[in-house]
Design a protein around this motif. Structure first.
Motif, PDB file in Angstrom:
ATOM      1  N   SER A 142       0.857  -1.190   0.000  1.00  0.00           N
ATOM      2  CA  SER A 142       0.000   0.000   0.000  1.00  0.00           C
ATOM      3  C   SER A 142       0.890   1.236   0.000  1.00  0.00           C
ATOM      4  O   SER A 142       1.967   1.239   0.570  1.00  0.00           O
ATOM      5  CB  SER A 142      -0.923   0.001   1.212  1.00  0.00           C
ATOM      6  OG  SER A 142      -0.181   0.164   2.382  1.00  0.00           O
ATOM      7  N   ARG A 143       0.408   2.262  -0.637  1.00  0.00           N
ATOM      8  CA  ARG A 143       1.184   3.492  -0.751  1.00  0.00           C
ATOM      9  C   ARG A 143       0.404   4.635  -0.141  1.00  0.00           C
ATOM     10  O   ARG A 143      -0.762   4.818  -0.426  1.00  0.00           O
ATOM     11  CB  ARG A 143       1.460   3.811  -2.215  1.00  0.00           C
ATOM     12  CG  ARG A 143       2.266   2.777  -2.910  1.00  0.00           C
ATOM     13  CD  ARG A 143       2.436   3.186  -4.356  1.00  0.00           C
ATOM     14  NE  ARG A 143       3.179   2.139  -5.043  1.00  0.00           N
ATOM     15  CZ  ARG A 143       2.877   1.689  -6.232  1.00  0.00           C
ATOM     16  NH1 ARG A 143       1.861   2.175  -6.891  1.00  0.00           N
ATOM     17  NH2 ARG A 143       3.606   0.747  -6.786  1.00  0.00           N
ATOM     18  N   GLU A 144       1.086   5.402   0.661  1.00  0.00           N
ATOM     19  CA  GLU A 144       0.515   6.642   1.158  1.00  0.00           C
ATOM     20  C   GLU A 144       1.373   7.761   0.599  1.00  0.00           C
ATOM     21  O   GLU A 144       2.502   7.948   1.020  1.00  0.00           O
ATOM     22  CB  GLU A 144       0.512   6.654   2.678  1.00  0.00           C
ATOM     23  CG  GLU A 144      -0.415   5.616   3.269  1.00  0.00           C
ATOM     24  CD  GLU A 144      -0.372   5.612   4.787  1.00  0.00           C
ATOM     25  OE1 GLU A 144       0.099   6.601   5.373  1.00  0.00           O
ATOM     26  OE2 GLU A 144      -0.805   4.614   5.361  1.00  0.00           O
ATOM     27  N   CYS A 145       0.821   8.452  -0.375  1.00  0.00           N
ATOM     28  CA  CYS A 145       1.563   9.465  -1.100  1.00  0.00           C
ATOM     29  C   CYS A 145       0.710  10.717  -1.266  1.00  0.00           C
ATOM     30  O   CYS A 145      -0.488  10.616  -1.474  1.00  0.00           O
ATOM     31  CB  CYS A 145       1.905   8.954  -2.492  1.00  0.00           C
ATOM     32  SG  CYS A 145       3.624   8.665  -2.769  1.00  0.00           S
ATOM     33  N   PRO A 146       1.342  11.895  -1.236  1.00  0.00           N
ATOM     34  CA  PRO A 146       0.584  13.118  -1.506  1.00  0.00           C
ATOM     35  C   PRO A 146       0.300  13.312  -2.999  1.00  0.00           C
ATOM     36  O   PRO A 146      -0.391  14.236  -3.379  1.00  0.00           O
ATOM     37  CB  PRO A 146       1.482  14.224  -0.953  1.00  0.00           C
ATOM     38  CG  PRO A 146       2.843  13.654  -0.966  1.00  0.00           C
ATOM     39  CD  PRO A 146       2.689  12.171  -0.787  1.00  0.00           C
ATOM     40  N   PHE A 147       0.857  12.450  -3.845  1.00  0.00           N
ATOM     41  CA  PHE A 147       0.639  12.532  -5.281  1.00  0.00           C
ATOM     42  C   PHE A 147       0.587  11.117  -5.844  1.00  0.00           C
ATOM     43  O   PHE A 147       0.856  10.151  -5.144  1.00  0.00           O
ATOM     44  CB  PHE A 147       1.749  13.349  -5.965  1.00  0.00           C
ATOM     45  CG  PHE A 147       3.137  12.848  -5.670  1.00  0.00           C
ATOM     46  CD1 PHE A 147       3.735  11.887  -6.446  1.00  0.00           C
ATOM     47  CD2 PHE A 147       3.841  13.361  -4.586  1.00  0.00           C
ATOM     48  CE1 PHE A 147       5.010  11.435  -6.170  1.00  0.00           C
ATOM     49  CE2 PHE A 147       5.119  12.916  -4.299  1.00  0.00           C
ATOM     50  CZ  PHE A 147       5.702  11.945  -5.096  1.00  0.00           C
ATOM     51  N   ASP A 148       0.245  10.998  -7.108  1.00  0.00           N
ATOM     52  CA  ASP A 148       0.177   9.690  -7.755  1.00  0.00           C
ATOM     53  C   ASP A 148       1.592   9.245  -8.129  1.00  0.00           C
ATOM     54  O   ASP A 148       2.212   9.823  -9.015  1.00  0.00           O
ATOM     55  CB  ASP A 148      -0.700   9.777  -9.008  1.00  0.00           C
ATOM     56  CG  ASP A 148      -0.837   8.445  -9.713  1.00  0.00           C
ATOM     57  OD1 ASP A 148      -0.559   7.406  -9.081  1.00  0.00           O
ATOM     58  OD2 ASP A 148      -1.222   8.444 -10.891  1.00  0.00           O
ATOM     59  N   PRO A 149       2.136   8.227  -7.466  1.00  0.00           N
ATOM     60  CA  PRO A 149       3.530   7.855  -7.681  1.00  0.00           C
ATOM     61  C   PRO A 149       3.774   6.953  -8.890  1.00  0.00           C
ATOM     62  O   PRO A 149       4.917   6.615  -9.172  1.00  0.00           O
ATOM     63  CB  PRO A 149       3.892   7.113  -6.391  1.00  0.00           C
ATOM     64  CG  PRO A 149       2.611   6.492  -5.972  1.00  0.00           C
ATOM     65  CD  PRO A 149       1.532   7.469  -6.382  1.00  0.00           C
ATOM     66  N   THR A 150       2.721   6.564  -9.608  1.00  0.00           N
ATOM     67  CA  THR A 150       2.898   5.557 -10.652  1.00  0.00           C
ATOM     68  C   THR A 150       3.795   6.023 -11.789  1.00  0.00           C
ATOM     69  O   THR A 150       4.582   5.250 -12.308  1.00  0.00           O
ATOM     70  CB  THR A 150       1.538   5.125 -11.218  1.00  0.00           C
ATOM     71  OG1 THR A 150       0.819   6.282 -11.644  1.00  0.00           O
ATOM     72  CG2 THR A 150       0.742   4.366 -10.173  1.00  0.00           C
ATOM     73  N   ARG A 151       3.678   7.280 -12.160  1.00  0.00           N
ATOM     74  CA  ARG A 151       4.463   7.756 -13.300  1.00  0.00           C
ATOM     75  C   ARG A 151       5.296   8.989 -12.984  1.00  0.00           C
ATOM     76  O   ARG A 151       5.651   9.741 -13.884  1.00  0.00           O
ATOM     77  CB  ARG A 151       3.523   8.057 -14.460  1.00  0.00           C
ATOM     78  CG  ARG A 151       2.839   6.810 -14.932  1.00  0.00           C
ATOM     79  CD  ARG A 151       2.119   7.037 -16.192  1.00  0.00           C
ATOM     80  NE  ARG A 151       1.466   5.768 -16.557  1.00  0.00           N
ATOM     81  CZ  ARG A 151       0.383   5.681 -17.242  1.00  0.00           C
ATOM     82  NH1 ARG A 151      -0.197   6.758 -17.685  1.00  0.00           N
ATOM     83  NH2 ARG A 151      -0.139   4.518 -17.532  1.00  0.00           N
ATOM     84  N   VAL A 152       5.602   9.200 -11.732  1.00  0.00           N
ATOM     85  CA  VAL A 152       6.355  10.386 -11.330  1.00  0.00           C
ATOM     86  C   VAL A 152       7.738  10.393 -11.959  1.00  0.00           C
ATOM     87  O   VAL A 152       8.176  11.396 -12.506  1.00  0.00           O
ATOM     88  CB  VAL A 152       6.455  10.470  -9.787  1.00  0.00           C
ATOM     89  CG1 VAL A 152       7.482  11.466  -9.352  1.00  0.00           C
ATOM     90  CG2 VAL A 152       5.111  10.818  -9.223  1.00  0.00           C
ATOM     91  N   TYR A 153       8.413   9.282 -11.905  1.00  0.00           N
ATOM     92  CA  TYR A 153       9.783   9.185 -12.403  1.00  0.00           C
ATOM     93  C   TYR A 153       9.841   9.508 -13.889  1.00  0.00           C
ATOM     94  O   TYR A 153      10.581  10.391 -14.316  1.00  0.00           O
ATOM     95  CB  TYR A 153      10.299   7.768 -12.115  1.00  0.00           C
ATOM     96  CG  TYR A 153      11.720   7.496 -12.520  1.00  0.00           C
ATOM     97  CD1 TYR A 153      12.778   8.071 -11.831  1.00  0.00           C
ATOM     98  CD2 TYR A 153      12.006   6.640 -13.575  1.00  0.00           C
ATOM     99  CE1 TYR A 153      14.087   7.805 -12.184  1.00  0.00           C
ATOM    100  CE2 TYR A 153      13.308   6.366 -13.932  1.00  0.00           C
ATOM    101  CZ  TYR A 153      14.345   6.950 -13.241  1.00  0.00           C
ATOM    102  OH  TYR A 153      15.633   6.697 -13.601  1.00  0.00           O
ATOM    103  N   SER A 154       9.027   8.826 -14.688  1.00  0.00           N
ATOM    104  CA  SER A 154       9.076   9.044 -16.137  1.00  0.00           C
ATOM    105  C   SER A 154       8.509  10.404 -16.529  1.00  0.00           C
ATOM    106  O   SER A 154       9.028  11.065 -17.432  1.00  0.00           O
ATOM    107  CB  SER A 154       8.330   7.927 -16.869  1.00  0.00           C
ATOM    108  OG  SER A 154       6.979   7.892 -16.456  1.00  0.00           O
ATOM    109  N   SER A 155       7.462  10.860 -15.843  1.00  0.00           N
ATOM    110  CA  SER A 155       6.878  12.169 -16.164  1.00  0.00           C
ATOM    111  C   SER A 155       7.850  13.297 -15.862  1.00  0.00           C
ATOM    112  O   SER A 155       8.015  14.219 -16.670  1.00  0.00           O
ATOM    113  CB  SER A 155       5.596  12.390 -15.373  1.00  0.00           C
ATOM    114  OG  SER A 155       4.639  11.443 -15.713  1.00  0.00           O
TER     115      SER A 155
END
Length: 187
Positions: A142-155
């Motif tokens: 499970s992820r608790e993130c203030p943003f959507d971490p799925t594509r942060v790196y590539s974006s």
């Protein structure tokens, strides 16, 4: 079209300055939007004053936005100079703006290259630092993130690469504008 003395004729200066000013205006706006997207989607959550890498990200991105504003100002001044070639103060203003724009964009280009290198070197760990990953025995991660971490790196890398190319274009056209004003000032 060069004249006999090696300088452009006034009509040619007006056309070239107008095209250069328009290009600087468009590229500056695109770079400003790109920097705002990077900051709004990722960096506002990632920046931690105690972490040197995330602080470098924020400084490089802020410098990119500021240099984009400088490029926009240079484009506006070049457009004004293309309309009114006579005022010496306007020529000196375009000279100063184009020189500072090209130097500012060069420093942003280097800062963004360092940011890309640091991100690739750390495999994006700094970008995902605000997220907490927990393993529960029966549930998937499970992820608790203030943003959507799925594509942060590539974006983020994609937007930085676009900003890098736009900074390169800003440097080229700012230098072109600088050379035109040097010719107008007969330096």
């Amino acid at each position: 079209l060069p004249s006999v003395s090696g300088h452009l004729e006034p009509g040619s200066h007006q056309r070239v300055l107008m095209k250069t000013g328009l290009i600087l205006l468009i590229v500056g706006h695109l770079n400003f939007i790109t920097g705002a997207l990077v900051h709004g989607t990722v960096l506002r959550f990632v920046v931690n004053p105690r972490d040197a890498i995330s602080l470098q990200y924020a400084i490089a991105n802020a410098a990119s936005v500021i240099s984009a504003l400088l490029t926009i100002s240079c484009g506006i001044a070049a457009l004004m100079l293309s309309r009114y070639l006579a005022p010496a103060a306007l020529k000196w203003a375009v000279f100063t703006l184009s020189a500072s724009s090209s130097l500012g964009c060069l420093s942003c280009l280097l800062g963004l290259a360092v940011s890309i290198g640091l991100t690739l070197g750390s495999q994006g760990r700094v970008l995902l630092a605000p997220c907490t990953f927990t393993n529960i025995a029966l549930a998937p991660v499970s992820r608790e993130c203030p943003f959507d971490p799925t594509r942060v790196y590539s974006s983020t890398l994609s937007l930085w690469a676009i900003s890098l190319l736009l900074d390169l274009m800003e440097i080229i056209f700012s230098i072109r504008c600088l050379l035109l004003t040097i010719d107008l000032l007969r330096l």
